[in-house]
Structure formats: C-alpha cells, structure tokens
Design a protein around this motif. Structure first.
Motif, PDB file in Angstrom:
ATOM      1  N   GLN A   9       0.767  -1.202   0.195  1.00  0.00           N
ATOM      2  CA  GLN A   9       0.063   0.047   0.072  1.00  0.00           C
ATOM      3  C   GLN A   9       1.212   1.249  -0.059  1.00  0.00           C
ATOM      4  OE1 GLN A   9      -3.364  -0.612   2.719  1.00  0.00           O
ATOM      5  NE2 GLN A   9      -2.368  -2.249   3.219  1.00  0.00           N
ATOM      6  N   ASP A  10       0.287   2.245  -0.657  1.00  0.00           N
ATOM      7  CA  ASP A  10       1.067   3.445  -0.823  1.00  0.00           C
ATOM      8  C   ASP A  10       1.428   3.961   0.476  1.00  0.00           C
ATOM      9  OD1 ASP A  10       0.750   3.496  -3.568  1.00  0.00           O
ATOM     10  OD2 ASP A  10      -0.602   4.957  -3.621  1.00  0.00           O
ATOM     11  N   GLU A  11       0.537   3.675   1.491  1.00  0.00           N
ATOM     12  CA  GLU A  11       0.813   4.334   3.022  1.00  0.00           C
ATOM     13  C   GLU A  11       2.193   3.611   3.662  1.00  0.00           C
ATOM     14  OE1 GLU A  11      -1.965   3.393   1.860  1.00  0.00           O
ATOM     15  OE2 GLU A  11      -3.638   4.439   2.537  1.00  0.00           O
ATOM     16  N   ASN A  41      -1.391   1.633  -5.938  1.00  0.00           N
ATOM     17  CA  ASN A  41      -0.620   1.186  -4.903  1.00  0.00           C
ATOM     18  C   ASN A  41       0.943   1.159  -5.338  1.00  0.00           C
ATOM     19  OD1 ASN A  41      -0.312  -1.062  -6.627  1.00  0.00           O
ATOM     20  ND2 ASN A  41      -1.924  -2.249  -5.723  1.00  0.00           N
ATOM     21  N   CYS A  64       4.658  -3.752   6.724  1.00  0.00           N
ATOM     22  CA  CYS A  64       3.308  -3.579   6.095  1.00  0.00           C
ATOM     23  C   CYS A  64       2.386  -3.944   7.007  1.00  0.00           C
ATOM     24  CB  CYS A  64       3.365  -4.487   4.873  1.00  0.00           C
ATOM     25  SG  CYS A  64       4.820  -3.666   3.425  1.00  0.00           S
ATOM     26  N   GLN A  69     -10.558  -1.325   3.525  1.00  0.00           N
ATOM     27  CA  GLN A  69     -10.744  -0.350   2.525  1.00  0.00           C
ATOM     28  C   GLN A  69     -12.156  -0.788   1.548  1.00  0.00           C
ATOM     29  OE1 GLN A  69      -6.980   0.445   0.640  1.00  0.00           O
ATOM     30  NE2 GLN A  69      -7.845   1.360  -1.155  1.00  0.00           N
ATOM     31  N   VAL A  94      -6.965  -5.112   2.707  1.00  0.00           N
ATOM     32  CA  VAL A  94      -5.758  -4.955   1.811  1.00  0.00           C
ATOM     33  C   VAL A  94      -4.396  -5.062   2.612  1.00  0.00           C
ATOM     34  CG1 VAL A  94      -4.771  -3.689   0.145  1.00  0.00           C
ATOM     35  CG2 VAL A  94      -7.309  -3.281   0.510  1.00  0.00           C
ATOM     36  N   GLY A  95      -3.644  -5.910   2.084  1.00  0.00           N
ATOM     37  CA  GLY A  95      -2.305  -6.035   2.593  1.00  0.00           C
ATOM     38  C   GLY A  95      -2.298  -6.856   3.575  1.00  0.00           C
TER      39      GLY A  95
END
Ligand code: 2BA
Length: 110
Positions: A9-11, A41, A64, A69, A94-95
C-alpha cells in the motif's frame, strides 16, 4: 539470487523503502494500480542473495500493515459465466503485502 516483487500500500511504501535501504537491500519503487480497487498502490523490485531472502521478507512483514478499504460501487467481480459487477461498495482487507519470489538466472550491471 532471488527477485522479490512486492505489491504494497502507498501508505507503507516510503517507510518500507527507507527500512530496506537501511538494512542494505537495493530496491526500485514503481507506481502501480490494483486491478480490483482500481486504486494506486506501490510495487517494489528487490534483488537479494539467497541467504538474505528471509531477512528481506521479514522487513516487509514488519513494516506493511493490513487495512480495511471500501471498493467503489460497480467493481467488477469474477463470475462463473462472464463478468458480474458489485452493486454496492464492499469492504475488503488490503495487505500487508502481496509478495512474489522469483529465481534470477543472471544479474548483470553494465
Ligand atoms: P487490488 O487488485 O486493488 O485488490 C485490493 C484488495 O481487494 C485485495 O487485497 C483483496 O483483499 C481484494 N480483492 C482483490 N480481488 C478481489 C476479488 N475478485 N473479490 C473480492 N475481493 C478482492 P490484497 O489481496 O492484499 O491485494 C493487494 C494488491 O496486490 C492488489 O490490489 C493487486 O494490486 C496486488 N495483487 C494481489 N494479488 C495479486 C496477484 N495474484 N497477482 C498480481 N497482483 C496481485
């Protein structure tokens, strides 16, 4: 040698790249888009010697996070015959990360 392809994830991406660099791993960051959520992503490419593979995977696992979401409405869902579309947004987890590990035939720097 192995090539790790990690979709994250971008975060988590910047912290993961920083931690990997701190730990001595080479990494390339690509801006990507998930097929299901159609949202941005990040995909990381990382070439590692076999004896460092587990250490690199441990860094990815440590950094991660999984997150909830909402999918957009009308997200394509797989169906037995053809394609069906979700009428309402659905919540998905997600993730942490989707990781592929490939064997590398040759690693060449010219
Ligand atoms: P997306 O394709 O946008 O998927 C985001 C999340 O949506 C997935 O999280 C999963 O929880 C859910 N999801 C995906 N397809 C679904 C479906 N048909 N029905 C219901 N829920 C579904 P993750 O599994 O953690 O995947 C995160 C991202 O990793 C994906 O983003 C995609 O970019 C990549 N990815 C996952 N599996 C992959 C695979 N087999 N090959 C290539 N990339 C993959």
């Amino acid at each position: 040698m192995k090539l790790i392809i990690a979709v994250v994830q971008d975060e988590d991406a910047n912290r993961l790249v920083g931690t990997m660099m701190d730990e001595g791993f080479g990494v390339t960051k690509l801006a990507t888009t998930g097929g299901f959520l159609r949202a941005g992503n990040t995909t990381l490419l990382c070439g590692v010697d076999d004896d460092r593979l587990e250490a690199c995977l441990a860094v990815i696992e440590k950094v991660c996070r999984s997150r909830q979401q909402m999918s957009p409405a009308h997200t394509p869902m797989s169906a037995i015959n053809g394609t069906a579309y979700a009428a309402f947004p659905i919540e998905v987890t997600v993730g942490g990360a989707t990781v592929f590990v490939l064997s590398v035939d040759q690693f060449i720097k010219i």
